[in-house]
Design a protein around this motif. Sequence first.
Motif, PDB file in Angstrom:
ATOM      1  N   ALA A 337       0.811  -1.229   0.000  1.00 28.59           N
ATOM      2  CA  ALA A 337       0.000   0.000   0.000  1.00 28.59           C
ATOM      3  C   ALA A 337       0.838   1.269   0.000  1.00 28.59           C
ATOM      4  CB  ALA A 337      -0.941   0.003   1.198  1.00 28.59           C
ATOM      5  N   GLU A 338       1.985   1.225   0.678  1.00 24.85           N
ATOM      6  CA  GLU A 338       2.747   2.480   0.863  1.00 24.85           C
ATOM      7  C   GLU A 338       3.625   2.810  -0.349  1.00 24.85           C
ATOM      8  OE1 GLU A 338       4.801  -1.018   2.708  1.00 24.85           O
ATOM      9  OE2 GLU A 338       2.779  -0.201   2.678  1.00 24.85           O
ATOM     10  N   GLU A 353      -2.912  -3.058  -0.304  1.00 27.93           N
ATOM     11  CA  GLU A 353      -3.965  -2.408  -1.089  1.00 27.93           C
ATOM     12  C   GLU A 353      -4.507  -3.366  -2.148  1.00 27.93           C
ATOM     13  OE1 GLU A 353      -4.759   1.642  -3.752  1.00 27.93           O
ATOM     14  OE2 GLU A 353      -2.808   1.335  -2.802  1.00 27.93           O
ATOM     15  N   ASP A 385      -8.508   0.542  -1.195  1.00 24.68           N
ATOM     16  CA  ASP A 385      -9.029  -0.289  -0.118  1.00 24.68           C
ATOM     17  C   ASP A 385      -7.937  -1.225   0.373  1.00 24.68           C
ATOM     18  OD1 ASP A 385     -11.775   0.500   0.113  1.00 24.68           O
ATOM     19  OD2 ASP A 385     -12.132  -0.414  -1.831  1.00 24.68           O
ATOM     20  N   LEU A 386      -7.937  -1.503   1.672  1.00 28.80           N
ATOM     21  CA  LEU A 386      -6.962  -2.420   2.245  1.00 28.80           C
ATOM     22  C   LEU A 386      -7.612  -3.782   2.434  1.00 28.80           C
ATOM     23  CD1 LEU A 386      -5.437  -0.107   4.971  1.00 28.80           C
ATOM     24  CD2 LEU A 386      -4.432  -0.724   2.772  1.00 28.80           C
ATOM     25  N   LYS A 401      -8.264   2.728   2.832  1.00 30.91           N
ATOM     26  CA  LYS A 401      -6.953   3.255   3.222  1.00 30.91           C
ATOM     27  C   LYS A 401      -7.153   4.569   3.991  1.00 30.91           C
ATOM     28  CE  LYS A 401      -3.863   4.082  -0.172  1.00 30.91           C
ATOM     29  NZ  LYS A 401      -2.872   3.810  -1.235  1.00 30.91           N
ATOM     30  N   LYS A 402      -8.131   5.381   3.531  1.00 28.39           N
ATOM     31  CA  LYS A 402      -8.334   6.713   4.131  1.00 28.39           C
ATOM     32  C   LYS A 402      -9.094   6.660   5.457  1.00 28.39           C
ATOM     33  CE  LYS A 402      -8.565   8.859  -0.451  1.00 28.39           C
ATOM     34  NZ  LYS A 402      -8.782   7.680  -1.314  1.00 28.39           N
ATOM     35  N   ASN A 411      -2.369   0.885  14.072  1.00 24.77           N
ATOM     36  CA  ASN A 411      -3.487   0.961  13.121  1.00 24.77           C
ATOM     37  C   ASN A 411      -4.733   0.334  13.727  1.00 24.77           C
ATOM     38  OD1 ASN A 411      -1.686   2.033  11.370  1.00 24.77           O
ATOM     39  ND2 ASN A 411      -1.905   0.487   9.783  1.00 24.77           N
ATOM     40  N   TYR A 413      -8.598  -0.646  12.509  1.00 22.49           N
ATOM     41  CA  TYR A 413      -9.472  -0.741  11.336  1.00 22.49           C
ATOM     42  C   TYR A 413     -10.915  -0.632  11.796  1.00 22.49           C
ATOM     43  CZ  TYR A 413      -5.098  -2.121   9.321  1.00 22.49           C
ATOM     44  OH  TYR A 413      -3.788  -2.106   8.919  1.00 22.49           O
TER      45      TYR A 413
END
Length: 503
Positions: A337-338, A353, A385-386, A401-402, A411, A413
């Motif tokens: 994702a990063e 992601e 989206d993760l 993600k946001k 983190n 969720y």
Amino acid sequence: MAATLSLAAILAENARRRPEKTALVEGELRLTFAEVWQRARAQAGALVGLGVRPGDRVALMAPNTADFPHAYYAIAAAGGVVVPVHLLLSASEVEHVLKDSGATLLLCHPAQAETGTAAAQAVGVQVITLGAEFEKLARIAEPLPSYVTRAADDPAVVFYTSGTTGVPKGAVLSHFNLVMNATVNAFDANDIRPDDVALGALPLFHAFGQTVSMNSTWRAGATLVLLPRFDAARAIELMVKEGVNTFHGVPTMFVALAGAAAAMDALPELRVCVSGGASLPLAVLERFEEAFGAKIYEGYGLSETSPTATVNQPVFGTRAGTIGHPLWGVDVEIARAEVEGRVELLPPGELGEVVVRGHNVFSGYLGRPEATAETLVDGWLRTGDLGTKDDEGFLRIVDRKKDVIIRGGYNVYPREVEEVLLRHPGVAQAAVIGLPDELHGEEVCAVVVRATGAVPEAAEITEWSKEHLGRHKYPRRVEFTDALPLGPSMKILKRELRVRYAQ
């Protein structure tokens, strides 16, 4: 010479293959495929008379009445591009859609006439009112003998996606994107049969309702029963009356149906239920399946993927809490994702992601090459989206993600916290958001709608969460509200909640 294809073929072929079959039911109105196609061709003739040329964009603003499919297929038959307009937008937001899309005409339902007309006048776009005015034009026009030929990659629909940031962007979907998505939804994902009857309760201006309820149902030659305004009790009555066996909905609809079931005299016998649009909490899935004795197939997609990308499919076995497997001909993987600017795929079990490639991926954002380049990377679409993918290929969405909350460097969720909250007997609905916090950076806040007759206190909910969640995850702050703010596609608007509770 490029391959040609038209979305209008979905309706035209049914008129040829099953002309007498009931295609559309709305209230007292019952139309066969031959009749719907006849109306669409007459309206297409009227559009050509109004100066609509192949490739022209025509905005369509209508609720789930017969006017929507007629006008939608008329625009496609005339070779135009449909620009569906969300019904909950303000006049200035509609103005943006008309201006940004370069629409030359707005077809507007009388119920939306005030907003639609104000917006169209502000940007100098012609408005035709659906119903009497448009029907009169269709009566005097020469109906098109068939649909206008289009190249398979020509635009068919431009969906304005609210996006979590900035102004809505127009996602351009081709005839190929939409015909393929309807086809594999109907024949490969779920076994949709011509004698099925589907309830069209999802807004047709939204990608989910349009592809899965309308286009897929008709691609299979099945019957579509429209419900202009979703109300759970009314939906159940209508499903029983019309013999509906297929229901497509978003989680908030399944919550409402499960809640209304006990008070009803009869329930429909549902064979296929599909959930999408937002993640379906397990507690809701269980409640609904118990009440209706029907299985829910949860899926996932975006406007940019026509929209279906994955769904629980009988052929792979289904697993509650997952979004199943990719559609036929589509690849869905998990990427780091990063990492920006390139897609680096991760092995099974890793969180990253969700990325998609296949026949369902859109052409790009209308007039926004930079935004397109950020989203389409190395031949993959980055969803924002993760999620994870297990060894058996089952995909799970963990969160946007946001929307991820970072509390004290950990983190959190929101979806995981919501799943726990929804098991509390006093909680009907819950949305978890991160709010700015001096000490931890962000603090976990739960916004809760109480269950009927229940009055849990904030402290009680925090204690309950503490028992079921890690120390950094449980909500330190609990707010109660009568209703969560919903967007036009019935998704909970977390950005509105963040603004409301940040003070």
